[in-house]
Design a protein around this motif. Structure first.
Motif, PDB file in Angstrom:
ATOM      1  N   SER A 169      41.729 -28.399  10.483  1.00  0.00           N
ATOM      2  CA  SER A 169      43.175 -28.539  10.338  1.00  0.00           C
ATOM      3  C   SER A 169      43.897 -27.284  10.831  1.00  0.00           C
ATOM      4  N   HIS A 170      45.043 -27.495  11.497  1.00  0.00           N
ATOM      5  CA  HIS A 170      45.859 -26.367  11.932  1.00  0.00           C
ATOM      6  C   HIS A 170      46.285 -25.498  10.754  1.00  0.00           C
ATOM      7  N   LYS A 171      46.333 -26.064   9.563  1.00  0.00           N
ATOM      8  CA  LYS A 171      46.751 -25.299   8.387  1.00  0.00           C
ATOM      9  C   LYS A 171      45.758 -24.203   8.021  1.00  0.00           C
ATOM     10  N   LEU A 172      44.552 -24.304   8.527  1.00  0.00           N
ATOM     11  CA  LEU A 172      43.517 -23.333   8.182  1.00  0.00           C
ATOM     12  C   LEU A 172      43.407 -22.189   9.174  1.00  0.00           C
ATOM     13  N   LEU A 173      43.892 -22.398  10.397  1.00  0.00           N
ATOM     14  CA  LEU A 173      43.805 -21.370  11.430  1.00  0.00           C
ATOM     15  C   LEU A 173      45.123 -21.299  12.196  1.00  0.00           C
ATOM     16  N   ALA A 174      45.612 -20.091  12.398  1.00  0.00           N
ATOM     17  CA  ALA A 174      46.887 -19.925  13.107  1.00  0.00           C
ATOM     18  C   ALA A 174      46.740 -20.184  14.598  1.00  0.00           C
ATOM     19  N   GLU A 175      45.568 -19.904  15.147  1.00  0.00           N
ATOM     20  CA  GLU A 175      45.323 -20.086  16.566  1.00  0.00           C
ATOM     21  C   GLU A 175      44.066 -20.920  16.778  1.00  0.00           C
ATOM     22  N   ALA A 176      43.988 -21.514  17.957  1.00  0.00           N
ATOM     23  CA  ALA A 176      42.824 -22.330  18.285  1.00  0.00           C
ATOM     24  C   ALA A 176      41.567 -21.464  18.291  1.00  0.00           C
ATOM     25  N   PRO A 177      40.500 -21.911  17.630  1.00  0.00           N
ATOM     26  CA  PRO A 177      39.263 -21.123  17.601  1.00  0.00           C
ATOM     27  C   PRO A 177      38.517 -21.213  18.927  1.00  0.00           C
ATOM     28  N   VAL A 178      37.677 -20.232  19.164  1.00  0.00           N
ATOM     29  CA  VAL A 178      36.837 -20.244  20.357  1.00  0.00           C
ATOM     30  C   VAL A 178      35.735 -21.285  20.164  1.00  0.00           C
ATOM     31  N   ILE A 233      42.966 -35.615   7.581  1.00  0.00           N
ATOM     32  CA  ILE A 233      43.210 -34.251   8.067  1.00  0.00           C
ATOM     33  C   ILE A 233      44.454 -34.214   8.942  1.00  0.00           C
ATOM     34  N   GLU A 234      44.621 -35.226   9.790  1.00  0.00           N
ATOM     35  CA  GLU A 234      45.824 -35.307  10.627  1.00  0.00           C
ATOM     36  C   GLU A 234      47.086 -35.484   9.784  1.00  0.00           C
ATOM     37  N   SER A 235      46.926 -36.079   8.619  1.00  0.00           N
ATOM     38  CA  SER A 235      48.071 -36.329   7.748  1.00  0.00           C
ATOM     39  C   SER A 235      48.438 -35.121   6.883  1.00  0.00           C
ATOM     40  N   GLY A 236      47.718 -34.018   7.047  1.00  0.00           N
ATOM     41  CA  GLY A 236      48.102 -32.810   6.346  1.00  0.00           C
ATOM     42  C   GLY A 236      47.073 -32.242   5.402  1.00  0.00           C
ATOM     43  N   LEU A 237      45.902 -32.861   5.256  1.00  0.00           N
ATOM     44  CA  LEU A 237      44.869 -32.328   4.384  1.00  0.00           C
ATOM     45  C   LEU A 237      44.325 -31.036   4.991  1.00  0.00           C
ATOM     46  N   ALA A 238      44.426 -29.946   4.273  1.00  0.00           N
ATOM     47  CA  ALA A 238      43.965 -28.644   4.763  1.00  0.00           C
ATOM     48  C   ALA A 238      42.457 -28.548   4.578  1.00  0.00           C
ATOM     49  N   SER A 254      46.863 -34.274  16.924  1.00  0.00           N
ATOM     50  CA  SER A 254      47.964 -33.328  17.146  1.00  0.00           C
ATOM     51  C   SER A 254      47.963 -32.171  16.159  1.00  0.00           C
ATOM     52  N   HIS A 255      47.270 -32.340  15.035  1.00  0.00           N
ATOM     53  CA  HIS A 255      47.336 -31.337  13.971  1.00  0.00           C
ATOM     54  C   HIS A 255      45.963 -30.793  13.609  1.00  0.00           C
ATOM     55  N   SER A 256      45.011 -30.925  14.547  1.00  0.00           N
ATOM     56  CA  SER A 256      43.643 -30.463  14.284  1.00  0.00           C
ATOM     57  C   SER A 256      43.052 -29.847  15.540  1.00  0.00           C
ATOM     58  N   TYR A 257      42.196 -28.862  15.347  1.00  0.00           N
ATOM     59  CA  TYR A 257      41.395 -28.310  16.425  1.00  0.00           C
ATOM     60  C   TYR A 257      40.041 -29.026  16.442  1.00  0.00           C
ATOM     61  N   VAL A 258      39.539 -29.276  17.652  1.00  0.00           N
ATOM     62  CA  VAL A 258      38.210 -29.875  17.800  1.00  0.00           C
ATOM     63  C   VAL A 258      37.353 -28.906  18.603  1.00  0.00           C
ATOM     64  N   VAL A 259      36.262 -28.448  18.006  1.00  0.00           N
ATOM     65  CA  VAL A 259      35.402 -27.474  18.673  1.00  0.00           C
ATOM     66  C   VAL A 259      33.944 -27.867  18.512  1.00  0.00           C
ATOM     67  N   GLU A 260      33.163 -27.507  19.504  1.00  0.00           N
ATOM     68  CA  GLU A 260      31.716 -27.635  19.362  1.00  0.00           C
ATOM     69  C   GLU A 260      31.233 -26.576  18.373  1.00  0.00           C
ATOM     70  N   VAL A 261      30.070 -26.809  17.791  1.00  0.00           N
ATOM     71  CA  VAL A 261      29.518 -25.825  16.863  1.00  0.00           C
ATOM     72  C   VAL A 261      28.187 -25.312  17.395  1.00  0.00           C
ATOM     73  N   PHE A 262      27.871 -24.067  17.019  1.00  0.00           N
ATOM     74  CA  PHE A 262      26.606 -23.466  17.451  1.00  0.00           C
ATOM     75  C   PHE A 262      25.994 -22.701  16.284  1.00  0.00           C
ATOM     76  N   PRO A 263      24.708 -22.928  16.028  1.00  0.00           N
ATOM     77  CA  PRO A 263      23.875 -23.984  16.639  1.00  0.00           C
ATOM     78  C   PRO A 263      24.291 -25.355  16.130  1.00  0.00           C
ATOM     79  N   SER A 264      24.092 -26.370  16.965  1.00  0.00           N
ATOM     80  CA  SER A 264      24.478 -27.728  16.593  1.00  0.00           C
ATOM     81  C   SER A 264      23.292 -28.445  15.956  1.00  0.00           C
ATOM     82  N   PRO A 265      23.355 -28.739  14.664  1.00  0.00           N
ATOM     83  CA  PRO A 265      22.226 -29.419  14.010  1.00  0.00           C
ATOM     84  C   PRO A 265      22.060 -30.839  14.542  1.00  0.00           C
ATOM     85  N   MET A 266      20.812 -31.260  14.676  1.00  0.00           N
ATOM     86  CA  MET A 266      20.526 -32.627  15.101  1.00  0.00           C
ATOM     87  C   MET A 266      20.567 -33.529  13.868  1.00  0.00           C
TER      88      MET A 266
END
Length: 296
Positions: A169-178, A233-238, A254-266
């Protein structure tokens, strides 16, 4: 050899006990036990041995099970094809689809319809655990679900594992994470995790990865549907979540960041699952054998 006894025998093998098989067959335990005993007497061979609370097949029992599955499948195919020829009925395909992989399997089902416009598709969208039960009860022909942890009683075709993505959620981070985002760093956020309706599921596996890394995240919700998690989450859940990449369309968030994770668990393993007694759906197999998932 009585076909009904063979059917009962197969159900006991698949369920692992007389009591569970009796419930699945909607009959009492004593007559079912008697039918199995009659079959063993007829063959003059023990078909089961007890292992704790479960019945397991002897070598002779396993051989009979595979042969019986072939026989019952041929009979079912013959009856079905005869009925279609006689009544010119519309072909009905009963498919179970898990909430977990709705977007992943959508192209497969749309292609199935495109190639077979005269067939009637009955699609049940449920949790994987319920669809496994539906398979055993004969309510569906095939299930498109998370790969079962226990393969006993199922035939399974597995597809490549789907990578994990984090939705934050955008509410948790001010900027888009790497991207990719460190997996263990997600433990700093309130988490909403996918939850299997019955038995252990992907949430236990994801949490185990955190615990092995010395992290103990705060899980605020467990929800069975990816779409519902994204909507909340899009509706405002932090909160943040971990989902199969196939089920997340970042362009629609529109209100969430989507990022890959590392390491990515199978964790996420889509599969086509059926019981040995049920034949593979030929129309669907033709699509899969030519290469699924489709290349974009």
């Amino acid at each position: 050899m009585d076909l009904k006894r063979l059917k009962y025998f197969c159900k006991v093998v698949e369920q692992g006990s007389i009591s569970q098989a009796a419930r699945a067959l909607n009959m009492a335990q004593p007559p079912l036990s008697k039918r199995i005993q009659e079959l063993e007497d007829e063959l003059n061979a023990p078909l089961f041995v007890r292992n704790g609370n479960r019945l397991e097949t002897t070598e002779a029992g396993y051989y009979l099970y595979r042969k019986a599955c072939d026989i019952l499948r041929q009979i079912e195919d013959t009856a079905r094809e005869t009925k279609l020829l006689s009544n010119r009925e519309t072909k009905v395909l009963k498919v179970g689809l898990t909430h977990l992989f709705q977007r992943y399997f959508k192209p497969l089902l749309l292609e199935l319809h495109r190639r077979n416009p005269d067939a009637e598709l009955h699609i049940s969208v449920l949790d994987s655990s319920y669809l496994e039960s539906h398979l055993n009860e004969g309510l569906i022909d095939v299930a498109l679900i998370q790969k079962p942890r226990k393969f006993e009683g199922f035939d399974c075709i597995t597809f490549p594992p789907i990578p994990v993505v984090a939705v934050i959620s955008h509410k948790l981070l001010a900027e888009a994470p790497v991207s990719p985002f460190p997996y263990l760093a997600l433990s700093q956020f309130p988490l909403v995790l996918l939850h299997r309706a019955k038995d252990a599921g992907t949430d236990e596996i994801l949490l185990d990865h955190f615990h092995k890394g010395g992290k103990h995240p705060h899980v605020i919700m467990h929800i069975t549907q990816p779409e519902a998690i994204l909507d909340w989450i899009e509706s405002g859940l932090a909160a943040a979540t971990l989902l199969p990449a196939s089920e997340v369309d970042a362009s629609k968030l529109s209100h969430s960041y989507v990022v890959e994770v590392f390491p990515s668990p199978m964790v996420f393993f889509p599969a086509l699952v059926k019981t040995p007694v049920t034949p593979y759906t030929q129309e669907m197999m033709e699509i899969i054998q030519k290469g699924y998932p489709f290349q974009k």
